[in-house]
Design a protein around this motif. Structure first.
Motif, mmCIF file in Angstrom:
data_model
loop_
_atom_site.group_PDB
_atom_site.id
_atom_site.type_symbol
_atom_site.label_atom_id
_atom_site.label_comp_id
_atom_site.label_asym_id
_atom_site.label_seq_id
_atom_site.Cartn_x
_atom_site.Cartn_y
_atom_site.Cartn_z
ATOM 1 N N ILE A 1 13.888 2.669 43.318
ATOM 2 C CA ILE A 1 13.238 1.465 43.400
ATOM 3 C C ILE A 1 12.006 1.434 42.796
ATOM 4 O O ILE A 1 11.703 0.396 42.315
ATOM 5 C CB ILE A 1 13.021 1.279 45.137
ATOM 6 N N LEU A 2 11.301 2.490 42.732
ATOM 7 C CA LEU A 2 10.033 2.328 41.873
ATOM 8 C C LEU A 2 10.442 2.197 40.465
ATOM 9 O O LEU A 2 9.740 1.419 39.671
ATOM 10 C CB LEU A 2 9.455 3.899 41.687
ATOM 11 N N ARG A 3 11.649 2.720 39.767
ATOM 12 C CA ARG A 3 12.141 2.320 38.552
ATOM 13 C C ARG A 3 12.543 0.719 38.297
ATOM 14 O O ARG A 3 12.271 0.378 37.302
ATOM 15 C CB ARG A 3 13.215 3.260 38.137
ATOM 16 N N LEU B 1 -1.007 5.460 41.319
ATOM 17 C CA LEU B 1 0.416 5.202 40.239
ATOM 18 C C LEU B 1 0.083 3.652 39.834
ATOM 19 O O LEU B 1 0.434 3.563 38.659
ATOM 20 C CB LEU B 1 1.636 5.431 41.112
ATOM 21 N N VAL B 2 -0.117 2.905 40.913
ATOM 22 C CA VAL B 2 -0.315 1.383 40.537
ATOM 23 C C VAL B 2 -1.451 1.252 39.321
ATOM 24 O O VAL B 2 -1.392 0.380 38.338
ATOM 25 C CB VAL B 2 -0.350 0.455 41.605
ATOM 26 N N GLU B 3 -2.584 1.621 39.846
ATOM 27 C CA GLU B 3 -3.600 1.583 38.909
ATOM 28 C C GLU B 3 -3.458 2.228 37.541
ATOM 29 O O GLU B 3 -3.756 1.650 36.538
ATOM 30 C CB GLU B 3 -4.889 2.543 39.344
ATOM 31 N N SER B 4 -2.790 3.526 37.300
ATOM 32 C CA SER B 4 -2.365 3.887 35.948
ATOM 33 C C SER B 4 -1.513 2.831 35.290
ATOM 34 O O SER B 4 -1.590 2.806 34.027
ATOM 35 C CB SER B 4 -1.703 5.235 36.174
ATOM 36 N N ILE B 5 -0.432 2.253 35.991
ATOM 37 C CA ILE B 5 0.433 1.333 35.318
ATOM 38 C C ILE B 5 -0.331 0.205 34.965
ATOM 39 O O ILE B 5 -0.421 -0.592 33.589
ATOM 40 C CB ILE B 5 1.543 0.740 36.111
ATOM 41 N N CYS B 6 -1.547 -0.509 35.698
ATOM 42 C CA CYS B 6 -2.218 -1.479 35.141
ATOM 43 C C CYS B 6 -3.075 -1.217 34.089
ATOM 44 O O CYS B 6 -3.373 -1.948 33.075
ATOM 45 C CB CYS B 6 -3.303 -1.886 36.431
ATOM 46 N N THR C 1 5.821 0.726 23.596
ATOM 47 C CA THR C 1 5.072 1.713 23.880
ATOM 48 C C THR C 1 4.828 1.830 25.285
ATOM 49 O O THR C 1 4.874 2.927 25.919
ATOM 50 C CB THR C 1 3.599 1.477 23.035
ATOM 51 N N ILE C 2 4.398 0.635 25.807
ATOM 52 C CA ILE C 2 4.280 0.453 27.303
ATOM 53 C C ILE C 2 5.598 1.290 28.062
ATOM 54 O O ILE C 2 5.339 1.957 29.059
ATOM 55 C CB ILE C 2 4.145 -1.042 28.033
ATOM 56 N N LYS C 3 6.769 0.856 27.680
ATOM 57 C CA LYS C 3 7.781 1.656 28.459
ATOM 58 C C LYS C 3 7.808 3.002 28.306
ATOM 59 O O LYS C 3 7.984 3.780 29.447
ATOM 60 C CB LYS C 3 9.024 0.855 28.004
ATOM 61 N N LEU C 4 7.680 3.518 27.236
ATOM 62 C CA LEU C 4 7.377 5.084 26.851
ATOM 63 C C LEU C 4 6.554 5.661 27.870
ATOM 64 O O LEU C 4 6.643 6.439 28.668
ATOM 65 C CB LEU C 4 7.248 5.141 25.518
ATOM 66 N N LEU C 5 5.317 4.981 27.998
ATOM 67 C CA LEU C 5 4.040 5.501 28.739
ATOM 68 C C LEU C 5 4.469 5.401 30.142
ATOM 69 O O LEU C 5 3.969 6.400 30.852
ATOM 70 C CB LEU C 5 2.882 5.015 28.441
ATOM 71 N N VAL C 6 4.969 4.162 30.864
ATOM 72 C CA VAL C 6 5.120 4.164 32.019
ATOM 73 C C VAL C 6 6.407 5.169 32.731
ATOM 74 O O VAL C 6 6.225 5.560 33.535
ATOM 75 C CB VAL C 6 5.592 2.730 32.408
ATOM 76 N N ASP C 7 7.432 5.143 31.465
ATOM 77 C CA ASP C 7 8.496 6.389 32.142
ATOM 78 C C ASP C 7 7.800 7.633 32.241
ATOM 79 O O ASP C 7 8.381 8.429 32.964
ATOM 80 C CB ASP C 7 9.538 6.165 30.914
ATOM 81 N N GLU C 8 6.881 7.896 31.256
ATOM 82 C CA GLU C 8 6.196 9.253 31.319
ATOM 83 C C GLU C 8 5.570 9.635 32.615
ATOM 84 O O GLU C 8 5.473 10.374 33.282
ATOM 85 C CB GLU C 8 5.592 9.501 29.998
ATOM 86 N N VAL D 1 6.125 12.091 35.436
ATOM 87 C CA VAL D 1 4.977 13.271 36.011
ATOM 88 C C VAL D 1 4.792 12.937 37.501
ATOM 89 O O VAL D 1 4.607 13.775 38.180
ATOM 90 C CB VAL D 1 3.701 12.773 35.206
ATOM 91 N N TYR D 2 4.515 11.728 37.947
ATOM 92 C CA TYR D 2 4.541 11.373 39.385
ATOM 93 C C TYR D 2 5.697 11.971 40.166
ATOM 94 O O TYR D 2 5.587 12.609 40.959
ATOM 95 C CB TYR D 2 4.299 9.972 39.736
ATOM 96 N N CYS D 3 6.946 11.688 39.847
ATOM 97 C CA CYS D 3 8.251 12.161 40.514
ATOM 98 C C CYS D 3 8.315 13.478 40.483
ATOM 99 O O CYS D 3 8.629 14.182 41.646
ATOM 100 C CB CYS D 3 9.237 11.724 39.521
ATOM 101 N N THR D 4 8.047 14.264 39.506
ATOM 102 C CA THR D 4 7.848 15.928 39.436
ATOM 103 C C THR D 4 6.821 16.307 40.428
ATOM 104 O O THR D 4 6.958 17.368 41.122
ATOM 105 C CB THR D 4 7.601 16.311 37.945
ATOM 106 N N GLY D 5 5.634 15.637 40.302
ATOM 107 C CA GLY D 5 4.521 15.967 41.249
ATOM 108 C C GLY D 5 4.896 15.824 42.568
ATOM 109 O O GLY D 5 4.561 16.804 43.428
ATOM 110 N N ILE D 6 5.460 14.684 43.142
ATOM 111 C CA ILE D 6 5.769 14.410 44.568
ATOM 112 C C ILE D 6 6.890 15.535 44.959
ATOM 113 O O ILE D 6 6.657 16.154 46.076
ATOM 114 C CB ILE D 6 6.334 12.997 44.651
#
Length: 208
Positions: free
Chosen positions: A91-93, A167-172, A183-190, A194-199
């Motif tokens: 859903i996040l994706r 997470l939302v602030e970082s995307i913004c 570039t945006i897709k690459l950075l948001v995917d990364e 990172v967040y999924c791994t951290g969770i």
């Protein structure tokens, strides 16, 4: 004559978009918009009743599209029996993919909506998105840590909220600082990786 009027209105729109993106809604100046469009401030009011009206002309369409994305996503979250972390990450994706598509179609408008709309009627849009992601994160933590009781410990609830907000602030910030869609897709995917791994690691620690 009508073609001339359409050209003037389009010049105002382009000048306003640049002004709002540079200064935000609150600090944007009708005089600066008029100067950039090559007309007098009074001339703008022949086309738009106010700065609010001009901002609405530019931002309402992208706001309506994003609001629909959030509505559909919330409906899916509310109706889907998500029981594992991967269900919620899908859903996040979906939110990620929708944001990138909207950015490709209306990059300046989306950037203004999420980062520069303070003082306008759209200023709660980013918070609405945060609220939805908080719900998703909270359900992730509940499914993983409180499956039996259905209740998260206050500290775990705060952690879910903190992670969703950042997470939302970082995307913004990514949308604000970059203009290339790839570039945006690459950075948001990364970022999501990172967040999924951290969770996942956080949940493992809390379960230990």
């Amino acid at each position: 004559m009508q073609i001339l009027k359409d050209e003037v209105k389009q010049s105002i729109r382009q000048a306003a978009l640049a002004e709002f993106k540079k200064h935000g809604y609150l600090k944007a100046s009708i005089r600066q918009i008029a100067d950039a469009a090559g007309i007098t401030p009074g001339n703008i009011y022949r086309y738009f009743k106010s700065k609010d009206d001009l901002f609405d002309e530019l931002i309402q369409p992208i706001h309506a599209q994003l609001a629909e994305v959030l509505r559909v996503t919330k409906q899916e979250v509310d109706s889907t029996l998500c029981t594992v972390l991967s269900d919620h990450l899908v859903i996040l994706r979906q939110i990620d993919a929708s944001l990138i598509q909207l950015f490709k179609e209306s990059s300046a408008e989306l950037t203004i909506l999420l980062n520069l709309s303070e003082g306008s009627r759209y200023q709660s849009t980013k918070q609405d998105m945060i609220t939805l992601v908080v719900q998703i994160m909270t359900e992730v933590f509940t499914a993983e840590l409180a499956a039996e009781s259905g209740q998260l410990a206050p500290q775990d609830r705060l952690t879910a909220s903190m992670m969703a907000t950042t997470l939302v602030e970082s995307i913004c910030l990514i949308l604000r600082d970059h203009e290339d869609g790839d570039t945006i897709k690459l950075l948001v995917d990364e970022l999501l990786y990172v967040y999924c791994t951290g969770i996942s690691e956080k949940i493992k620690l809390l379960k230990a």
